[in-house]
Design a protein around this motif. Structure first.
Motif, PDB file in Angstrom:
ATOM      1  N   HIS A 165     -40.154  11.170  21.592  1.00  0.00           N
ATOM      2  CA  HIS A 165     -39.640  10.791  22.906  1.00  0.00           C
ATOM      3  C   HIS A 165     -38.809   9.532  22.708  1.00  0.00           C
ATOM      4  O   HIS A 165     -39.309   8.529  22.193  1.00  0.00           O
ATOM      5  CB  HIS A 165     -40.790  10.541  23.875  1.00  0.00           C
ATOM      6  CG  HIS A 165     -40.351  10.464  25.301  1.00  0.00           C
ATOM      7  ND1 HIS A 165     -41.213  10.238  26.346  1.00  0.00           N
ATOM      8  CD2 HIS A 165     -39.123  10.575  25.877  1.00  0.00           C
ATOM      9  CE1 HIS A 165     -40.554  10.208  27.477  1.00  0.00           C
ATOM     10  NE2 HIS A 165     -39.276  10.421  27.213  1.00  0.00           N
ATOM     11  N   SER A 166     -37.549   9.576  23.132  1.00  0.00           N
ATOM     12  CA  SER A 166     -36.602   8.505  22.824  1.00  0.00           C
ATOM     13  C   SER A 166     -36.269   7.696  24.070  1.00  0.00           C
ATOM     14  O   SER A 166     -36.059   8.248  25.157  1.00  0.00           O
ATOM     15  CB  SER A 166     -35.320   9.105  22.236  1.00  0.00           C
ATOM     16  OG  SER A 166     -34.311   8.136  22.143  1.00  0.00           O
ATOM     17  N   PHE A 167     -36.213   6.354  23.906  1.00  0.00           N
ATOM     18  CA  PHE A 167     -35.769   5.426  24.949  1.00  0.00           C
ATOM     19  C   PHE A 167     -34.637   4.595  24.358  1.00  0.00           C
ATOM     20  O   PHE A 167     -34.816   3.950  23.319  1.00  0.00           O
ATOM     21  CB  PHE A 167     -36.900   4.501  25.409  1.00  0.00           C
ATOM     22  CG  PHE A 167     -38.095   5.224  25.968  1.00  0.00           C
ATOM     23  CD1 PHE A 167     -38.217   5.449  27.330  1.00  0.00           C
ATOM     24  CD2 PHE A 167     -39.102   5.677  25.126  1.00  0.00           C
ATOM     25  CE1 PHE A 167     -39.323   6.113  27.842  1.00  0.00           C
ATOM     26  CE2 PHE A 167     -40.209   6.333  25.633  1.00  0.00           C
ATOM     27  CZ  PHE A 167     -40.319   6.555  26.994  1.00  0.00           C
ATOM     28  N   GLU A 168     -33.476   4.603  25.021  1.00  0.00           N
ATOM     29  CA  GLU A 168     -32.316   3.852  24.532  1.00  0.00           C
ATOM     30  C   GLU A 168     -31.915   2.799  25.555  1.00  0.00           C
ATOM     31  O   GLU A 168     -31.851   3.080  26.753  1.00  0.00           O
ATOM     32  CB  GLU A 168     -31.133   4.784  24.256  1.00  0.00           C
ATOM     33  CG  GLU A 168     -31.369   5.749  23.106  1.00  0.00           C
ATOM     34  CD  GLU A 168     -30.150   6.592  22.811  1.00  0.00           C
ATOM     35  OE1 GLU A 168     -29.140   6.431  23.530  1.00  0.00           O
ATOM     36  OE2 GLU A 168     -30.193   7.411  21.882  1.00  0.00           O
ATOM     37  N   ARG A 169     -31.633   1.608  25.059  1.00  0.00           N
ATOM     38  CA  ARG A 169     -31.195   0.496  25.907  1.00  0.00           C
ATOM     39  C   ARG A 169     -30.017  -0.189  25.222  1.00  0.00           C
ATOM     40  O   ARG A 169     -30.061  -0.454  24.019  1.00  0.00           O
ATOM     41  CB  ARG A 169     -32.329  -0.495  26.133  1.00  0.00           C
ATOM     42  CG  ARG A 169     -31.958  -1.682  27.002  1.00  0.00           C
ATOM     43  CD  ARG A 169     -33.145  -2.606  27.211  1.00  0.00           C
ATOM     44  NE  ARG A 169     -34.220  -1.943  27.955  1.00  0.00           N
ATOM     45  CZ  ARG A 169     -35.384  -2.515  28.223  1.00  0.00           C
ATOM     46  NH1 ARG A 169     -35.632  -3.751  27.785  1.00  0.00           N
ATOM     47  NH2 ARG A 169     -36.294  -1.866  28.909  1.00  0.00           N
ATOM     48  N   SER A 170     -28.968  -0.482  25.991  1.00  0.00           N
ATOM     49  CA  SER A 170     -27.753  -1.069  25.418  1.00  0.00           C
ATOM     50  C   SER A 170     -27.477  -2.436  26.019  1.00  0.00           C
ATOM     51  O   SER A 170     -27.741  -2.673  27.209  1.00  0.00           O
ATOM     52  CB  SER A 170     -26.545  -0.147  25.657  1.00  0.00           C
ATOM     53  OG  SER A 170     -26.727   1.100  25.022  1.00  0.00           O
ATOM     54  N   TYR A 171     -26.943  -3.314  25.181  1.00  0.00           N
ATOM     55  CA  TYR A 171     -26.586  -4.680  25.583  1.00  0.00           C
ATOM     56  C   TYR A 171     -25.153  -4.972  25.154  1.00  0.00           C
ATOM     57  O   TYR A 171     -24.626  -4.381  24.199  1.00  0.00           O
ATOM     58  CB  TYR A 171     -27.505  -5.713  24.928  1.00  0.00           C
ATOM     59  CG  TYR A 171     -28.958  -5.632  25.317  1.00  0.00           C
ATOM     60  CD1 TYR A 171     -29.480  -6.432  26.325  1.00  0.00           C
ATOM     61  CD2 TYR A 171     -29.831  -4.762  24.660  1.00  0.00           C
ATOM     62  CE1 TYR A 171     -30.822  -6.361  26.674  1.00  0.00           C
ATOM     63  CE2 TYR A 171     -31.167  -4.689  24.999  1.00  0.00           C
ATOM     64  CZ  TYR A 171     -31.659  -5.493  26.006  1.00  0.00           C
ATOM     65  OH  TYR A 171     -32.989  -5.424  26.343  1.00  0.00           O
ATOM     66  N   ALA A 172     -24.537  -5.916  25.857  1.00  0.00           N
ATOM     67  CA  ALA A 172     -23.235  -6.459  25.469  1.00  0.00           C
ATOM     68  C   ALA A 172     -23.426  -7.934  25.140  1.00  0.00           C
ATOM     69  O   ALA A 172     -23.937  -8.696  25.955  1.00  0.00           O
ATOM     70  CB  ALA A 172     -22.214  -6.283  26.578  1.00  0.00           C
TER      71      ALA A 172
END
Length: 532
Positions: free
Chosen positions: A197-204
């Motif tokens: 089960h995958s959780f992706e979070r992106s930042y700049a």
């Protein structure tokens, strides 16, 4: 492969006149529920086909070479969502390897499809395999960046067991602006033959200092449910820290030039109406729009709007905003002003330049709005045409006009009494818009008879409600001839050199009756194709 029931469903679908849904290509996927696995313990091989298959369509004989094959269960499911039919056939096969080592689950044939082989690690009994239940990855979009330019940072959490609770801390970097890019994304991933089960979070990241920088990674803490060798589940607290990421912030190539780093930049102008038919005293709104990709709105320079002496400038709106598009920060600046020519003839609007640095090509560029020559026509002279009063005609009508007037007054009194009784029983529905603070402020400004105050209040209300940036755009959006005429009169009083008097009653009446265009009703256009 498509079975007979699916063909019958397709025929029925076409018979009732519904559009035929697209059928996805048949494919097969094989995964393991855990990897590695201790010797002597069972691991479940899952084979899934997105179609309806017979139980004996899967050939499991190649598994018997290296594994003990236990129970094999087959399940089927059918789902219909928005007229899209999806079918699935699943096989769960229990495998046991008795000795430690590196194994390969061979490719298996399902009808005319083949699964991909999977590497499986079998460890000695008692060896820990808990680390593989949780994976926390970090990734950078690049290893080099310029000051103030965007660097994307992605965090991926993979959980191999049932997740009861958990949280991920934010990464840290000194002397940098850090912004979240949208919401977390949930999906599933297959890694080393195992489904997670995958959780992706992106930042700049927008670093400020040059030199080598190290991002302090995030940490995950949570509780997962694990299954022991006897098949019982128990909750276990887990934690994981991501990998530190290192990158380099390059120095500014030429400090003598303005610094605006971006992946892309556009500069455009918008006019509230075509300036080819411009006349003396006629206000037209010009808006400059600067949009940059991969930078922050605070980095955008102020937009100057140079004009010749024969134009009067009345600033209307200045706005900076940031938004996200396809994983990148978009910075946008709008600068609007009403321009009013005071003399007829030709004049030239000077060019507008913005210097910026292309972080992809690594060189400076200049975005330019070229100079524009326009011709102003003389304004229309306002002459009030006074019509002479009609000549008086004296006649003697006698008794009949008095009788007619008496009867008419009686009829009007009866009509007034009937209307009063009807209106007393009618409840007036109030418009929620008329109770909003923005609407009340607009009403006060318009009825104050101050054209400057009314124009600013109307522009602010229009921007909040409809997202338009000039009063001319508001008139076009609402498509009301009365409102267009009232706005033209307001602009004339607002910007005309003569300073015409203005009351505001006509504008207020037009605003109360103007309505935004409504979307097409169900049953027309695209709606009709998906409505039973």
């Amino acid at each position: 492969m498509v079975k007979r029931p699916l063909l019958l469903l397709a025929a029925a679908w076409l018979a009732i006149g519904l559009p035929m849904p697209l059928l996805a290509a048949t494919k097969v996927e094989a995964t393991l529920n855990r990897n590695p696995v201790p010797a002597g313990e069972a691991v479940t091989l899952e084979v899934v086909v997105n179609d309806d298959m017979a139980a004996d369509a899967l050939d499991t004989s190649p598994l018997q070479k290296d594994f003990m094959v236990g129970n094999i269960s087959t399940s089927r499911s059918t789902q219909i969502n928005n007229f899209n039919v999806s079918r699935e056939t699943r096989w769960d096969i229990s495998l046991i390897a008795t000795k430690p080592g590196h194994y390969t689950v061979p490719a298996l044939k399902v009808d005319d499809l083949m699964t991909a082989p999977i590497k499986l690690e079998v460890v000695a009994e008692g060896a820990s395999t808990k680390a593989q239940d949780l994976i926390l990855d970090t990734q950078l979009s690049d290893t080099q960046v310029y000051p103030g330019a965007q660097l994307n940072y992605q965090v991926t959490l993979l959980v191999g067991q049932a997740l009861n609770s958990g949280q991920i801390s934010d990464p840290k970097l000194d002397k940098a602006d850090i912004k979240r890019l949208g919401d977390d994304k949930e999906s599933s991933q297959v890694r080393q033959g195992r489904r997670y089960h995958s959780f992706e979070r992106s930042y700049a990241f927008f670093p400020k200092d040059t030199g080598t920088q190290v991002i302090e990674p995030p940490m995950f803490t949570g509780v997962i449910a694990t299954q022991d060798s006897r098949g019982f589940y128990q909750n276990r607290e887990v934690g994981k820290v991501g990998q530190p990421q290192t990158f380099t912030v390059l120095p500014v190539p030429d400090p003598s030039k303005p610094w605006l780093p971006a992946r892309d930049l556009t500069l455009e102008e918008r006019w509230s109406q075509d300036p080819k038919d411009w006349k003396v005293g006629q206000p037209i709104t010009r808006t400059l729009v600067l949009t940059a990709t991969g930078t922050q709105a605070t980095n955008l320079p102020p937009l100057e709007m140079p004009v010749p002496d024969r134009l009067k400038v009345y600033p209307d709106q200045k706005d900076r905003k940031s938004y996200i598009n396809d994983g990148w920060m978009m910075a946008q600046q709008l600068s609007a002003a009403a321009l009013v020519p005071t003399k007829a003839g030709s004049f030239t609007l000077p060019e507008v330049d913005v210097t910026w640095f292309d972080t992809l090509a690594k060189k400076y560029r200049v975005a330019t709005l070229p100079a524009r020559t326009l011709t102003i026509a003389p304004g229309a002279a306002s002459q009030s045409q006074v019509q002479p009063p009609p000549a008086k005609v004296e006649t003697t009508a006698g008794f009949w006009p008095w009788l007619s007037a008496t009867l008419a007054l009686g009829w009007l009194a009866s009509l007034a009494f009937w209307l009063k009784s009807r209106l007393g029983k009618t409840k007036i529905k109030e418009n929620p818009e008329q109770e909003s603070p923005g609407w009340l402020r607009l009403r006060q400004a318009v009825l104050s008879k101050d054209p400057a105050k009314a124009g600013q209040a109307l522009l602010a209300w229009a921007g909040d409600k409809y997202g338009v940036h000039s009063l001319e755009e508001l008139a076009q959006h609402l498509q009301s001839p009365a409102l267009s005429q009232a706005i033209t009169e307001l602009q004339a009083s607002r910007f005309a050199p003569s300073g015409q008097s203005w009351q505001g009653d006509a504008l207020w009446q037009a605003l109360q009756h103007a309505k935004a265009p409504e979307p097409p009703p169900p049953g027309s256009g695209l709606y009709a194709a998906f409505r039973l």
